[in-house]
Design an enzyme around this catalytic site. Structure first.
Site, PDB file in Angstrom:
ATOM      1  N   HIS A   1       0.882  -1.301  -0.110  1.00 42.69           N
ATOM      2  CA  HIS A   1      -0.032  -0.069  -0.017  1.00 42.69           C
ATOM      3  C   HIS A   1       0.857   1.468  -0.120  1.00 42.69           C
ATOM      4  O   HIS A   1       2.190   1.077   0.323  1.00 42.69           O
ATOM      5  CB  HIS A   1      -0.963  -0.073   1.238  1.00 42.69           C
ATOM      6  CG  HIS A   1      -0.211   0.544   2.312  1.00 42.69           C
ATOM      7  ND1 HIS A   1      -0.928   1.341   3.555  1.00 42.69           N
ATOM      8  CD2 HIS A   1       0.863  -0.098   3.008  1.00 42.69           C
ATOM      9  CE1 HIS A   1       0.054   1.359   4.291  1.00 42.69           C
ATOM     10  NE2 HIS A   1       0.927   0.614   4.319  1.00 42.69           N
TER      11      HIS A   1
ATOM     12  N   CYS B   1       3.875   5.303   5.465  1.00 39.83           N
ATOM     13  CA  CYS B   1       3.997   4.400   6.418  1.00 39.83           C
ATOM     14  C   CYS B   1       5.379   3.712   6.231  1.00 39.83           C
ATOM     15  O   CYS B   1       6.016   3.648   5.236  1.00 39.83           O
ATOM     16  CB  CYS B   1       3.026   3.210   5.675  1.00 39.83           C
ATOM     17  SG  CYS B   1       3.224   1.531   6.492  1.00 39.83           S
TER      18      CYS B   1
ATOM     19  N   GLN C   1      -7.273  -2.411  10.029  1.00 40.43           N
ATOM     20  CA  GLN C   1      -8.304  -1.464  10.054  1.00 40.43           C
ATOM     21  C   GLN C   1      -9.510  -2.134   9.250  1.00 40.43           C
ATOM     22  O   GLN C   1      -9.063  -2.384   8.099  1.00 40.43           O
ATOM     23  CB  GLN C   1      -7.888  -0.148  10.078  1.00 40.43           C
ATOM     24  CG  GLN C   1      -7.181   0.252  11.136  1.00 40.43           C
ATOM     25  CD  GLN C   1      -6.487   1.840  10.986  1.00 40.43           C
ATOM     26  OE1 GLN C   1      -7.252   2.606  10.731  1.00 40.43           O
ATOM     27  NE2 GLN C   1      -5.184   1.565  10.776  1.00 40.43           N
TER      28      GLN C   1
ATOM     29  N   SER D   1      -5.490   6.021   9.657  1.00 42.66           N
ATOM     30  CA  SER D   1      -4.037   6.224   9.448  1.00 42.66           C
ATOM     31  C   SER D   1      -4.160   7.355   8.527  1.00 42.66           C
ATOM     32  O   SER D   1      -2.952   7.894   8.483  1.00 42.66           O
ATOM     33  CB  SER D   1      -3.335   4.952   9.026  1.00 42.66           C
ATOM     34  OG  SER D   1      -3.440   4.165  10.131  1.00 42.66           O
TER      35      SER D   1
ATOM     36  N   HIS E   1      -5.219   5.298   1.548  1.00 42.73           N
ATOM     37  CA  HIS E   1      -4.341   4.439   1.285  1.00 42.73           C
ATOM     38  C   HIS E   1      -4.572   4.063  -0.314  1.00 42.73           C
ATOM     39  O   HIS E   1      -6.099   3.942  -0.776  1.00 42.73           O
ATOM     40  CB  HIS E   1      -4.586   3.034   2.032  1.00 42.73           C
ATOM     41  CG  HIS E   1      -4.392   3.031   3.453  1.00 42.73           C
ATOM     42  ND1 HIS E   1      -3.317   2.762   4.231  1.00 42.73           N
ATOM     43  CD2 HIS E   1      -5.356   3.637   4.278  1.00 42.73           C
ATOM     44  CE1 HIS E   1      -3.622   2.915   5.383  1.00 42.73           C
ATOM     45  NE2 HIS E   1      -4.631   3.590   5.577  1.00 42.73           N
TER      46      HIS E   1
HETATM   47  N1  LIG Z   1       1.357  -6.319   8.975  1.00 42.47           N
HETATM   48  C1  LIG Z   1       0.939  -6.247   9.984  1.00 42.47           C
HETATM   49  N2  LIG Z   1      -0.036  -7.167  10.701  1.00 42.47           N
HETATM   50  N3  LIG Z   1       1.210  -5.052  10.645  1.00 42.47           N
HETATM   51  C2  LIG Z   1       0.316  -4.482  11.586  1.00 42.47           C
HETATM   52  C3  LIG Z   1      -0.707  -3.745  11.028  1.00 42.47           C
HETATM   53  C4  LIG Z   1      -1.512  -3.022  12.134  1.00 42.47           C
HETATM   54  C5  LIG Z   1      -2.920  -2.344  11.363  1.00 42.47           C
HETATM   55  N4  LIG Z   1      -2.538  -1.145  10.430  1.00 42.47           N
HETATM   56  C6  LIG Z   1      -3.376  -0.879   9.612  1.00 42.47           C
HETATM   57  O1  LIG Z   1      -4.775  -1.357   9.473  1.00 42.47           O
HETATM   58  C7  LIG Z   1      -3.013   0.062   8.468  1.00 42.47           C
HETATM   59  C8  LIG Z   1      -3.044  -0.556   7.070  1.00 42.47           C
HETATM   60  C9  LIG Z   1      -1.767  -1.254   6.708  1.00 42.47           C
HETATM   61  C10 LIG Z   1      -0.684  -0.322   7.536  1.00 42.47           C
HETATM   62  C11 LIG Z   1      -1.521   0.406   8.566  1.00 42.47           C
HETATM   63  C12 LIG Z   1      -0.932   1.390   9.458  1.00 42.47           C
HETATM   64  C13 LIG Z   1       0.336   1.634   9.928  1.00 42.47           C
HETATM   65  C14 LIG Z   1       0.667   3.047   9.287  1.00 42.47           C
HETATM   66  O2  LIG Z   1      -0.154   4.066   9.966  1.00 42.47           O
HETATM   67  P1  LIG Z   1      -0.319   4.602  11.544  1.00 42.47           P
HETATM   68  O3  LIG Z   1      -0.082   3.147  12.307  1.00 42.47           O
HETATM   69  O4  LIG Z   1       1.084   5.236  11.779  1.00 42.47           O
HETATM   70  O5  LIG Z   1      -1.436   5.070  11.586  1.00 42.47           O
HETATM   71  N5  LIG Z   1       1.258   0.773   9.011  1.00 42.47           N
HETATM   72  C15 LIG Z   1       1.596  -0.132   9.861  1.00 42.47           C
HETATM   73  O6  LIG Z   1       0.739  -0.673  10.673  1.00 42.47           O
HETATM   74  C16 LIG Z   1       2.810  -1.013   9.774  1.00 42.47           C
HETATM   75  N6  LIG Z   1       2.989  -1.905  10.895  1.00 42.47           N
HETATM   76  C17 LIG Z   1       2.797  -1.709   8.481  1.00 42.47           C
HETATM   77  C18 LIG Z   1       4.146  -2.260   8.334  1.00 42.47           C
HETATM   78  C19 LIG Z   1       5.106  -1.664   8.094  1.00 42.47           C
HETATM   79  C20 LIG Z   1       6.507  -2.416   7.678  1.00 42.47           C
HETATM   80  C21 LIG Z   1       6.484  -3.681   7.728  1.00 42.47           C
HETATM   81  C22 LIG Z   1       5.141  -4.669   7.626  1.00 42.47           C
HETATM   82  C23 LIG Z   1       4.018  -4.029   7.925  1.00 42.47           C
HETATM   83  C24 LIG Z   1      -3.862  -1.877  12.375  1.00 42.47           C
HETATM   84  N7  LIG Z   1      -4.689  -2.714  12.712  1.00 42.47           N
HETATM   85  O7  LIG Z   1      -3.955  -0.642  12.718  1.00 42.47           O
END
Ligand SMILES: N=C(N)NCCC[C@H](NC(=O)[C@@H]1CCC/C1=C\[C@H](COP(=O)(O)O)NC(=O)[C@@H](N)Cc1ccccc1)C(N)=O
Length: 161
Positions: A44, A111, A129, A152, A155
């Protein structure tokens, strides 16, 4: 039919069939649920705005602040509407083939997955989310989403597996 990696085996001890997952080596008596695409992989491009739940990003810390002598700007100030306009410009460039989501995410995504071309790895329902999850699981492999709003920010999602 069974979800990926599951097969039916026969237990001689109990002289009845059971279900075995050749990948996880899990075994169970009742058939695994045929979830809709239980696990997918996606990348994304996230553009944050001032109302994002965490309005800061690696990009904002590194952006050279030519006109301000203050410390690098920590807080993202653009509005949600501005973030959407930025994202729609990237969407158009990706759709016309001028760039790829991975290349755009690497330099533009707010991100931390930017360092992996936006790749989020594999995930199941219940991890992301809800708006992001619903959009991602509705995509075919290789398909790019319309702009998706979460807490966040905004996207663009590309389903890769
Ligand atoms: N791979 C997973 N399971 N990682 C946990 C996801 C948690 C989930 N995240 C989201 O839903 C949104 C959509 C995708 C990214 C994201 C948000 C944020 C950016 O937004 P912010 O939190 O600053 O608001 N990036 C993340 O979380 C990062 N770990 C994604 C990532 C980064 C590096 C390597 C792999 C994954 C949530 N339930 O909040």
């Amino acid at each position: 039919e069974l979800p990926q990696n599951w097969e039916v085996r026969h237990s001689r001890t109990y002289s009845k069939d059971y279900y075995f997952n050749t990948l996880t080596k899990e075994s169970r008596w009742d058939p695994p649920p045929m979830g809709e695409n239980e696990r997918i992989r996606a990348s994304h491009l996230l553009i944050k705005h001032k109302d994002s739940r965490r309005p800061s990003s690696w990009k904002e810390m590194l952006t050279p602040h030519l006109f301000s002598l203050s410390l690098p700007q920590e807080k993202i100030l653009r509005t949600k509407e501005e973030a959407l306009e930025i994202l729609k410009r990237h969407q158009k460039r990706i759709e016309t083939g001028e760039t790829t989501l991975s290349a755009a995410a690497t330099t533009e995504s707010d991100c931390s997955s930017a360092r992996r071309g936006g790749d989020l790895g594999h995930f199941e329902r219940g991890q992301m989310q809800k708006p992001f999850e619903d959009a991602a699981f509705a995509l075919e492999v290789g398909q790019l989403s319309e702009p998706v709003f979460t807490d966040s920010g905004v996207h663009l999602i590309l389903r890769t597996a």
